[in-house]
Design an enzyme around this catalytic site. Structure first.
Site, short mmCIF file in Angstrom:
data_model
loop_
_atom_site.label_atom_id
_atom_site.label_comp_id
_atom_site.label_asym_id
_atom_site.label_seq_id
_atom_site.Cartn_x
_atom_site.Cartn_y
_atom_site.Cartn_z
N CYS A 150 0.83 -1.20 0.00
CA CYS A 150 0.00 0.00 0.00
C CYS A 150 0.87 1.25 0.00
O CYS A 150 1.35 1.69 1.06
CB CYS A 150 -0.93 0.00 1.22
SG CYS A 150 -1.98 1.46 1.32
N CYS A 205 -0.67 4.09 2.06
CA CYS A 205 -0.51 3.95 3.51
C CYS A 205 0.93 4.21 3.96
O CYS A 205 1.17 4.92 4.94
CB CYS A 205 -0.91 2.55 3.96
SG CYS A 205 -2.46 1.93 3.30
N ASP A 206 1.88 3.61 3.25
CA ASP A 206 3.25 3.55 3.75
C ASP A 206 4.25 4.45 3.01
O ASP A 206 5.40 4.56 3.44
CB ASP A 206 3.76 2.10 3.68
CG ASP A 206 2.92 1.16 4.54
OD1 ASP A 206 2.34 1.65 5.53
OD2 ASP A 206 2.85 -0.04 4.21
#
Length: 294
Positions: A117, A120-121
């Protein structure tokens, strides 16, 4: 979530079983094709969905479904990791999950440099070197996204790009170009405490290249979350649930919606529409089933 809202509006007794809210849109930063919003992020859109769901009397259990079976009377038993439930009808809308590379080091370094992701990261790799694996829309979008924070971005594709032309165009317009390796297979992820290098192999010459990276984003497609309903439903070759144009499966009373199905296009707006359709068809099914109290 859409199916839950539509069934609740029909005054049905609704139980929503989910591991988490949001699904794939939670990994998407830029959404420019959901009607009503010229631009919105995936998490922002899902927050709005969540808010609407909670306006209705919908029972929500944060559990993972592990088994689904049909009883002799035509009803269904749903088993989760925390309980067992009975239902007159079931709508399967469990979506998909990221496909893994299945190479040495991937599992070991998941959460320690290997990610599925970028939304997300990505910020965790500010100023670092990263590799993005894949050639489709999600891979190119991930490369575009992390290029804004990473020091260097490698894009490794097996057979070139399969992304939409507009996404490829955006990739080519980046102020900091990505370093492209087309026709390469990812062979191994290496490191000590975290990711340090990535080994890729040229598909023709078999020559190996070792890239110094601290992050690896795997974007090679998705797998349907259908393990819990195998043996009861018809699947296609991709393990997607086969449905007709009215969201019906091969089992009366069992419906499916969204990316988990064999529908040809995987888009947020289509998944939401599928949920609404499945809910209305399920209501119609219950309405005509004798002796059923909705």
């Amino acid at each position: 979530m859409t199916a839950a809202v539509y069934t609740a509006r029909k005054r049905l007794k609704v139980l929503m079983l989910t591991k988490e809210f949001g699904g794939q849109p939670m990994w998407t930063m830029d959404i420019e094709n959901y009607m009503g919003y010229q631009f919105i992020t995936g998490p922002e859109l899902m927050d709005k969905f969540d808010e609407q769901v909670r306006r209705f009397p919908i029972a929500i259990q944060y559990e993972e479904v592990t088994d689904l079976s049909q009883n002799t009377d035509g009803t269904f038993t749903v088993i989760s990791d925390s309980g067992e439930y009975q239902a007159q009808a079931v709508i399967i809308a469990s979506g998909k999950r990221p496909r893994r590379l299945e190479v040495p080091g991937e599992a070991e370094f998941t959460g320690r440099g290997v990610s599925y992701c970028a939304t997300c990261d990505g910020p965790l790799f500010t100023g670092k070197n990263v590799a993005v694996i894949g050639g489709g829309n999600s891979a190119l979008q991930a490369a575009i996204e992390v290029s804004g924070v990473a020091a260097k971005v490698y894009l490794i594709s097996l057979h070139g790009y399969t992304a939409e032309p507009i996404v490829i165009e955006k990739l080519k317009e980046l102020a900091q170009p990505v370093i492209e390796f087309s026709g390469y297979t990812t062979t191994e992820v290496k490191g000590t405490q975290a990711v340090e290098t990535l080994i890729i192999t040229n598909n023709e010459t078999k020559e190996q290249t070792e890239l110094t990276v601290q992050g690896v984003f795997v974007e090679i497609g998705l797998l349907p979350n259908t393990e819990y309903c195998q043996g009861i439903l018809n699947f296609n070759n991709y393990r997607e649930v086969v449905t007709d144009c009215r969201a019906r499966t091969n089992i009366p009373g069992l419906f499916a919606a969204g990316d988990v199905t064999n529908g040809p296009d995987k888009q947020i707006v289509i998944a939401a529409g599928d949920g609404a359709k499945a809910a209305m068809v399920a209501y119609e099914y219950l309405l005509h089933k004798r002796g059923v109290r909705c």
